[in-house]
Each structure stands twice: as structure tokens, then as C-alpha cells.
Design an enzyme around this catalytic site. Structure first.
Site, short mmCIF file in Angstrom:
data_model
loop_
_atom_site.label_atom_id
_atom_site.label_comp_id
_atom_site.label_asym_id
_atom_site.label_seq_id
_atom_site.Cartn_x
_atom_site.Cartn_y
_atom_site.Cartn_z
N TYR A 174 0.84 -1.20 0.00
CA TYR A 174 0.00 0.00 0.00
C TYR A 174 0.87 1.25 0.00
O TYR A 174 0.58 2.22 -0.69
CB TYR A 174 -0.92 0.01 1.23
N PHE B 153 -7.68 21.95 -24.19
CA PHE B 153 -7.93 20.51 -24.27
C PHE B 153 -9.13 20.24 -23.35
O PHE B 153 -9.27 20.85 -22.30
CB PHE B 153 -6.72 19.68 -23.84
N THR B 154 -9.98 19.29 -23.76
CA THR B 154 -11.28 19.10 -23.09
C THR B 154 -11.16 18.98 -21.56
O THR B 154 -11.73 19.80 -20.83
CB THR B 154 -11.95 17.83 -23.64
N ASP C 226 1.56 20.79 -20.17
CA ASP C 226 0.85 19.53 -20.37
C ASP C 226 1.82 18.67 -21.18
O ASP C 226 1.98 18.85 -22.38
CB ASP C 226 -0.46 19.77 -21.13
N LYS D 161 -0.55 8.20 -23.14
CA LYS D 161 -0.16 8.62 -24.49
C LYS D 161 1.32 8.24 -24.70
O LYS D 161 1.64 7.08 -24.86
CB LYS D 161 -0.40 10.12 -24.68
N ARG E 275 -13.72 15.85 -33.53
CA ARG E 275 -13.10 16.97 -32.80
C ARG E 275 -13.60 18.25 -33.46
O ARG E 275 -12.93 18.85 -34.30
CB ARG E 275 -11.56 16.89 -32.85
N PHE F 268 -19.23 15.02 -25.82
CA PHE F 268 -18.83 14.18 -26.95
C PHE F 268 -18.73 12.70 -26.57
O PHE F 268 -18.89 11.84 -27.42
CB PHE F 268 -17.50 14.66 -27.54
C1 LIG Z 1 -5.45 12.65 -22.70
C2 LIG Z 1 -5.03 14.00 -22.39
C3 LIG Z 1 -5.26 14.57 -21.13
C4 LIG Z 1 -6.07 13.86 -20.05
O1 LIG Z 1 -5.50 12.67 -19.69
P1 LIG Z 1 -6.30 11.33 -19.31
O2 LIG Z 1 -5.23 10.35 -19.04
O3 LIG Z 1 -7.18 10.97 -20.46
O4 LIG Z 1 -7.11 11.64 -18.09
C5 LIG Z 1 -4.78 15.84 -20.91
N1 LIG Z 1 -4.12 16.53 -21.85
C6 LIG Z 1 -3.89 16.02 -23.07
C7 LIG Z 1 -3.15 16.83 -24.07
C8 LIG Z 1 -4.34 14.76 -23.38
O5 LIG Z 1 -4.13 14.27 -24.60
#
Ligand SMILES: *Cc1c(COP(=O)(O)O)cnc(C)c1O
Length: 471
Positions: free
Chosen positions: A86, A138-139, A229, A272, A396, A463
Site C-alpha cells: 500500500y 484541451f477538453t 501539459d 499517451k 473533434r 462528446f
Molecule cells: C489525454 C489528455 C489529457 C487527459 O488525460 P487522461 O489520461 O485521459 O485523463 C490531458 N491533456 C492532453 C493533451 C491529453 O491528450
């Protein structure tokens, strides 16, 4: 714009050298090929929203590059080294070191994925009424900034909104726009600048080293933090190596360290770049911000030495970070995206140029000039592509952009795109050929296509779950 070299194709850049993958296949996963009749049923059942399809009804899944990478044999071996304690798992310390070594930040907070880290940083530093400038929204990033009381302001260069503009760094921040905002609202109401690598919503466009260097100077002048980011920052650094003067002979790993060195911290969706199926983190240099985030992580994610990941997840991630910055990996990864982009360009299919790092973006406004934006041209195109071939892509455009919180109207973004996102190390060149052929067939049938009507709309990130009917 700074002086750059910008090859039109991967072939020119590498002479006769192919982008072929630096790996071979050890295990395969069968996928289903469906009939047109089966696909008609499946997409109607999914409300013409590709997010609502069952993956078993999909042939080539280009919905996202998020969490869809193939792990290496080393990463799978790492899975067996999971220390499922843990607290204080060995895997966490290896992960922490991998992040410190490759990104250079001091303090690390693990999270279950990127939005967990966005939540922590937003709550830690944004106060009600703040403004957060960034290079296109970004969303999930913008939503967490808004939920913390902030207002996102887009300060990306104008070229980003033009899908035909061939500028090499269309992800850059326009420093004049940023200065104008600082003047208007005051630096004290800007907790940080939100800078993203390879801007997804602009078609995967990179940020240059020159831009981040200038941003650093401007942020220092006004005492504003600069957060990154870093989700696709390794891919961004490959573009710097390829396009920016002075970087051609530097390894991506070195470029990444330099870039991050101009920033105060980063959040990361490891789903990613990092070649794992789940994971993320927040990293900062400021001890106060770290303290706040580490306090919150135990409320929302898990203890500060796992943050929602299991020990084995953290081990695979630590190994994936090392693999993600290797030049040969990135050359093959982005080379495959270029390959698909070149086929479509040769066939005169309208796509966002230049081709980005993780995806091809089809220009739905150009596909369907007869479908107005309130009839969701990109959503329509994504559903047509599935019907044609079983390929799953993602909207998108106006659906992703959501509604303006003030007026309640749709936001109408300049770009109305469909993203064909290429998972890392998953599909072959033949899959790319099939994809290009399917897009061409949909393009040839464009005049017989009508738009969609939205029949169900969720309150957040619509979306993902909205439903449509064909007009
Ligand atoms: C995917 C993504 C996020 C959010 O990450 P999650 O792992 O899906 O929660 C933030 N910023 C960018 C540029 C992304 O592509």
C-alpha cells in the site's frame, strides 16, 4: 517565426532510409471483420457516436492513442515485478526516478491518469475569477480549470486555426496575445500559463524551443508560473529535432530535458507518450504546490506513493518512459503517421497540414461544405467512416467544443475535424493502407451524405455520451 527547416515528407528528411519499426511482433490479437449490415446496426445502436460502439464491433480502432499502446516485452516483464504494497512500493521510487531523470522536475505526485493530475494542479493554484491562458484548449484540462473557478483564454498563434497553413510550429503561444491578456486582467489573476506539447485540437501541432524560451522570459517578467501539459511532449521534441535549427543532432531525450527546464512543472497522461494502458502524474519544482497536491492526492486518487496505480502499473510506466524518448521509437511512430498522411495528401483528401505527431485530422468542413456546423459534419464523417469500413475515429469539432457556459449556445470552433489517431506500436503499414482507402471511399460518396441531429446531450464532456440520429 524563428528560422526552421521543414521537410514536407519523412522521406526527404531521411533520404532513402525507411521509418520501419525498431521491433518485431511476438504476440498477436485477432480482430473482427464485420459486414456492412452488421455495422449499420451497431452504429445506429450507438447513437452515431463512435464512443458508444462496442470495441468488438470495430476493425481498426483509431478512436484514440490514449491507453491503446502495445507494451514491450520489457514492460510485460516489469509487470511481474509489481510490489503491491500500500505504501512505499519499490516501483514508485523507480517511477519517480524515471520522471526526474527524463523530465527534470523535483517533486512527483502519481495519479491514475492525466485528468487526476489536472484536477490536483487546478485546485492547488487556481482561485475563483482567475484566468488561465493556454495554447488552445484541451477538453479535460479546460474543464478542470473551469471547475476550480478559472476561465481559460486561448492565446495560440493564429496559424493554428488554419488547417492549410504549413508553419512548422503551429502549437506556439502568441506572445502578443498573452501580453495583452496580462495587461487586461493583471498578472496577479493569472496563476499560470498552460502550455501543451503537440496541440491536439490544432491537429497535433508542436511548440518550438524558441517559443518556450521566450515564454519563460515573459513569465519571469510578470512573475507567472509556466506549467506544461507533457502528455505528448516526447513527440513534440521529435518535431523540434526535425524542424528547429540547432537540434538536428541532439537526441530527443536531451531536447526534452531542455524544454522542461523552462517550465515550473507538468501534468502527464502516461496513457499517451509513455506506452502504458493507464497512469499519469503531476510534477512540480515548487515545494508549496507539491505539498498541496500531495495533500489532495490522498483524497481523490490514493496514497502519494501510488496515486491510483498498482505497483505493476508503475513499473511498466517507469520502463515505458525510457522507451518513449528513444529516437528510433519516435521516428517509426511518427513515420507511420506521416505515411498515412502522405497517402491521403496524394489523393487530394482534405486533412490538416502539416501532419501532426499522433494522428491525421480530416477536415470535415471541406468534406461536407453542404452540411452546416449545427448538423455536426465531423460527427457525421466519423459515423460514415465506420459504416464504410469498421474503422473507428473521433469527432473533434462542435460536439467536442461543448456549450458556452455564459450563453448556453454551442461553441462553434473554426476547426471541424475527425481524428484518425494512431495507437503506438499496434497497427501495421497494411492497416494504414486500408484506412486510407476507406477514407477515400467516404470522400467519393460525400455528396450523398447528410448531417445528424443530436437527440441526447450530457452536461459534461458531451462528446463522450451524446446520441444522434441521421437526417
Ligand atoms: C489525454 C489528455 C489529457 C487527459 O488525460 P487522461 O489520461 O485521459 O485523463 C490531458 N491533456 C492532453 C493533451 C491529453 O491528450
Amino acid at each position: 517565426m524563428t528560422e526552421t527547416t521543414f521537410p514536407q515528407t519523412m522521406g526527404q528528411q531521411f533520404g532513402r532510409r525507411s521509418w520501419a519499426e525498431p521491433w518485431k511482433i511476438k504476440m498477436v490479437e485477432p480482430i473482427k471483420m464485420t459486414t456492412r449490415a452488421e455495422r449499420e446496426q451497431a452504429i445506429a445502436k450507438a447513437g452515431y457516436n463512435t464512443f458508444l460502439l462496442r470495441s468488438s464491433d470495430v476493425y481498426i480502432d483509431l478512436l484514440t492513442d490514449s491507453g491503446t499502446s502495445a507494451m514491450s516485452d520489457r514492460q510485460w516483464a516489469g509487470i511481474m515485478l509489481g510490489d503491491e504494497a500500500y505504501a512505499g512500493s519499490d516501483n514508485f521510487y523507480r517511477l519517480e526516478k524515471a520522471i526526474q531523470d527524463h523530465y527534470g522536475y523535483k517533486y512527483i505526485v502519481p495519479t491514475h491518469q492525466g485528468r487526476g493530475a489536472e484536477h490536483l494542479i487546478s485546485q492547488a493554484v487556481i482561485k475563483q475569477g482567475d484566468y488561465i491562458p493556454g495554447n488552445m484548449y484541451f477538453t479535460t484540462t479546460r474543464l478542470h480549470q473551469e471547475l476550480a473557478g478559472g476561465t481559460f483564454v486561448d492565446v495560440i498563434v493564429d496559424a493554428a486555426h488554419d488547417p492549410t497553413d504549413l508553419s512548422p510550429f503551429k502549437g506556439n503561444i502568441d506572445l502578443n496575445k498573452l501580453e495583452a491578456l496580462i495587461e487586461k486582467v493583471g498578472a496577479e489573476n493569472i496563476p499560470y500559463v498552460s502550455l501543451a506539447g503537440t496541440v491536439n485540437m490544432a491537429g497535433g501541432q508542436p511548440v518550438s524551443m524558441a517559443n518556450v524560451r521566450e515564454l519563460r522570459a515573459l513569465c519571469d517578467k510578470h512573475n507567472i508560473r509556466l506549467y506544461l501539459d507533457a502528455t505528448r511532449m516526447a513527440e513534440n521534441c521529435f518535431f523540434i529535432q526535425e524542424r528547429e535549427k540547432g537540434y538536428a543532432d541532439k537526441p530527443v531525450a536531451e531536447i526534452l530535458r531542455e524544454f522542461c527546464g523552462y517550465t515550473d512543472g507538468a501534468w502527464m497522461s502516461s496513457k499517451k507518450d509513455h506506452l502504458v494502458n493507464i497512469g499519469g502524474w503531476l510534477a512540480v519544482n515548487d515545494e508549496d504546490v507539491f505539498d498541496k497536491a500531495r495533500n489532495m492526492v490522498v483524497v481523490y486518487e490514493g496514497l502519494h506513493t501510488y496515486g491510483g496505480m498498482s505497483g505493476r502499473d508503475m513499473e511498466a510506466l517507469a520502463i515505458g518512459i525510457g522507451e518513449s524518448v528513444q529516437d528510433d521509437h519516435l521516428r517509426a511512430r511518427i513515420g507511420q503517421v506521416y505515411y498515412l498522411g502522405e497517402l491521403l495528401t496524394d489523393w487530394k483528401i482534405p486533412i490538416v497540414q502539416p501532419v501532426g505527431g499522433h494522428a491525421i485530422f480530416l477536415d470535415a468542413k471541406k468534406f461536407y461544405p453542404h452540411i452546416s456546423q449545427d448538423k455536426f459534419p465531423a460527427q457525421t464523417l466519423a459515423s460514415e467512416l465506420y459504416l464504410e469500413s469498421g474503422i473507428r475515429a473521433m469527432e473533434r469539432g462542435v460536439v467536442s467544443a461543448g456549450r458556452d457556459p455564459e450563453t448556453g449556445d454551442h461553441r462553434y470552433p473554426a476547426l471541424e475535424l475527425v481524428r484518425l489517431t494512431i495507437p503506438r506500436r499496434v497497427y501495421t503499414q497494411a492497416h494504414m493502407d486500408v484506412t486510407a482507402e476507406a477514407v477515400r471511399a467516404v470522400y467519393e460518396n460525400r455528396e450523398n451524405t447528410n448531417g445528424l441531429k443530436m437527440v441526447y446531450e450530457p452536461d459534461y464532456l458531451r462528446f463522450f455520451q451524446a446520441r444522434f440520429e441521421q437526417l
